[in-house]
Scaffold this active site. Sequence first.
Site, PDB file in Angstrom:
ATOM      1  N   GLU A   1       0.844  -1.203   0.000  1.00  0.00           N
ATOM      2  CA  GLU A   1       0.000   0.000   0.000  1.00  0.00           C
ATOM      3  C   GLU A   1       0.880   1.255   0.000  1.00  0.00           C
ATOM      4  OE1 GLU A   1      -2.845  -0.123   3.202  1.00  0.00           O
ATOM      5  OE2 GLU A   1      -3.761   1.772   2.619  1.00  0.00           O
TER       6      GLU A   1
HETATM    7  N1  GTP Z   1     -14.270  14.062   3.873  1.00  0.00           N
HETATM    8  C1  GTP Z   1     -14.006  12.818   3.556  1.00  0.00           C
HETATM    9  N2  GTP Z   1     -13.462  12.027   4.494  1.00  0.00           N
HETATM   10  C2  GTP Z   1     -13.185  10.752   4.148  1.00  0.00           C
HETATM   11  C3  GTP Z   1     -13.482  10.268   2.849  1.00  0.00           C
HETATM   12  N3  GTP Z   1     -13.098   8.987   2.800  1.00  0.00           N
HETATM   13  C4  GTP Z   1     -12.600   8.703   3.998  1.00  0.00           C
HETATM   14  N4  GTP Z   1     -12.650   9.756   4.827  1.00  0.00           N
HETATM   15  C5  GTP Z   1     -12.153   9.854   6.183  1.00  0.00           C
HETATM   16  O1  GTP Z   1     -10.838   9.405   6.245  1.00  0.00           O
HETATM   17  C6  GTP Z   1     -10.713   8.291   7.115  1.00  0.00           C
HETATM   18  C7  GTP Z   1      -9.768   7.316   6.457  1.00  0.00           C
HETATM   19  O2  GTP Z   1     -10.388   6.821   5.334  1.00  0.00           O
HETATM   20  P1  GTP Z   1      -9.598   6.274   4.107  1.00  0.00           P
HETATM   21  O3  GTP Z   1      -8.511   7.176   3.766  1.00  0.00           O
HETATM   22  O4  GTP Z   1     -10.585   5.916   3.079  1.00  0.00           O
HETATM   23  O5  GTP Z   1      -8.920   5.024   4.765  1.00  0.00           O
HETATM   24  P2  GTP Z   1      -9.321   3.515   4.665  1.00  0.00           P
HETATM   25  O6  GTP Z   1      -8.973   3.062   3.304  1.00  0.00           O
HETATM   26  O7  GTP Z   1     -10.701   3.302   5.100  1.00  0.00           O
HETATM   27  O8  GTP Z   1      -8.349   2.962   5.738  1.00  0.00           O
HETATM   28  P3  GTP Z   1      -7.236   1.829   5.662  1.00  0.00           P
HETATM   29  O9  GTP Z   1      -7.950   0.551   5.557  1.00  0.00           O
HETATM   30  O10 GTP Z   1      -6.466   2.039   6.912  1.00  0.00           O
HETATM   31  O11 GTP Z   1      -6.388   2.071   4.445  1.00  0.00           O
HETATM   32  C8  GTP Z   1     -12.134   7.788   7.296  1.00  0.00           C
HETATM   33  O12 GTP Z   1     -12.350   7.319   8.552  1.00  0.00           O
HETATM   34  C9  GTP Z   1     -12.961   9.023   7.107  1.00  0.00           C
HETATM   35  O13 GTP Z   1     -12.997   9.738   8.321  1.00  0.00           O
HETATM   36  C10 GTP Z   1     -14.049  11.151   1.906  1.00  0.00           C
HETATM   37  O14 GTP Z   1     -14.319  10.810   0.760  1.00  0.00           O
HETATM   38  N5  GTP Z   1     -14.291  12.430   2.325  1.00  0.00           N
END
Ligand code: GTP
Length: 549
Positions: free
Chosen positions: A157
């Site tokens: 990743e």
């Molecule tokens: N504003 C906003 N926040 C987001 C969005 N997607 C995710 N987040 C926030 O960012 C945090 C991390 O999300 P991601 O970056 O998608 O991480 P992930 O893929 O779920 O996490 P890993 O499995 O650790 O890779 C989430 O808990 C949300 O709080 C988005 O599209 N917009």
Amino acid sequence: VLTLTNVIHISSTKTLDSINELHYGIVIDCGSSGSRIFVYYWPTHSGNPKDLLNVQQLLDSSGNAVVKKISPGLSSYEKTPDAASDHIKELLLYAQNYIPKEKIPQTSLYVMATAGMRMLAPSAQQAILQDLREDIGQTFQFIAPENHFEIISGKQEGVYAWIAINYALDRFSHSQREEDQLKTLESLPSSPGDHQHKTTVGIIDMGGASIQIAFEITDQAIVKDIPASLLSEFNLGCQDSDEDHKYNVYVTTFLGYGANAARKTYETMLLQKHSSDSSSTKPEPIQDVCLPTGMLYDVQSESGHSHKFLGQGDYEACQSALEPLMNLTAPCSQSPCSLNGIYQPKIDLSGEFYGFSEFWYSTEDVFNIGGPYDYQRFHDKAKEFCKTHWITIQDRFKKHLYPKADDARIELQCFKSAWMTQIFHKGFSFPTSYSQFTSAQLVNGKDVGWTLGALIYKTRFLPLRDIERLEEIHLNQMTSSWQKVSRAIDASYLLSGCFLIVLAAIFVYMKRLKCCPRTELPRVASRSYFMTEPDQMEQGLTKSHSYSL
Ligand SMILES: Nc1nc2c(ncn2[C@@H]2O[C@H](COP(=O)(O)OP(=O)(O)OP(=O)(O)O)[C@@H](O)[C@H]2O)c(=O)[nH]1
């Protein structure tokens, strides 16, 4: 000549069509907080083995990226794995509308799961992946063999995120002219044919459950010092012999250190403190310095019990409270170490770093300061936000003063701001004066999430196929053009030969005429001359003339 040009033009137009053909690829990022689909496309490779594929994110007719996210994450199907494929189907049904129908069977689909799935037991992981492999293959025509459904390691990743941003910033091209310009600027010696790497940028990607850090190490002495588990050596070129695209990247991942997972750990720590504190016989709510002032927050403990936390809105106290969670005092067998006693080579502070996911959301969603990071500016905003009363924050939220944020964001913005800065400055040891850090989501209009890097890595050998195809087309074109030209040359030689023969015949005939006037030729003699090659034409004329007589 016109006809020949037209033929070549028509055949090269056909060739150009196949060269300009677009190819498509889909990557689904199955993260801990949700699954997100990305569609990419690229034209046929340029044919220069030094070039990488020109991968672009697919946009819809309004110019918006073809992206869709659904929640919750794939790992939430732990108890109901048979329903996992329905989750992914929803994304694929959306994306396939944007890909030309005839291209769907040629489109590779990669489903890659990250930290949420990594945290499940192997049996639960396999049950979910099995459901996807069986159902998706049956329902869709995409190229999706079993190995296209996987749980990627944190190291992968991190490397993919590193590839994505450096690709978007054009740090992988090595045009000699650019290199020469760079060298002139840097007053470095330049030698012809000497292709050097451009300086690359480092990345820190904080997701919901894990964090990755990756940066290139160019000093071979340091490369030798890095344990194999923390080093990724790879070649983005399509040929193993391609030295221009070989990289040594330090990469490591911290599972459980993503912002949401860290919040859970922090809540557990507060609950444990509360229950072990003899003076805590007083009822809840438990005081929480990491929530905005006056905010009442419901927390579900691991044992399933509900608890109430009350926000104290003290940003600096929150930063201090989070320090023990980073495990900075863990034994460090090879220094310097970052979190958890993990070796991290000294970072070259003249280089640039980019922060993704939480780094972007935490700087942009509420504070509107995504992009170049300034410690003091962020600190002031975060401090102000944390101490603001929850009623005021909610009021602002209702008035759409935080248009990019959702409920979950404003609830945890204070905590996540503190966690992000602690990880960055204390965990990874970036000084607060470091000014080369940028939080990002899009760069040059490209989404720079790790999925782009994954696709570039997975398709790195495709140029070979295109190069072979182009060489074949080129060869065929050369052969057919040469055949046409040589046929044309043959024909013109034949004509010239005939012309010369006729000239020679006329010459001989004229000579003969001089010595034997035609009137004196007997008819019989004329017939016998008819059999003599050089005078053939004249004989014919004579013959026809004679016959007509
Ligand atoms: N504003 C906003 N926040 C987001 C969005 N997607 C995710 N987040 C926030 O960012 C945090 C991390 O999300 P991601 O970056 O998608 O991480 P992930 O893929 O779920 O996490 P890993 O499995 O650790 O890779 C989430 O808990 C949300 O709080 C988005 O599209 N917009």
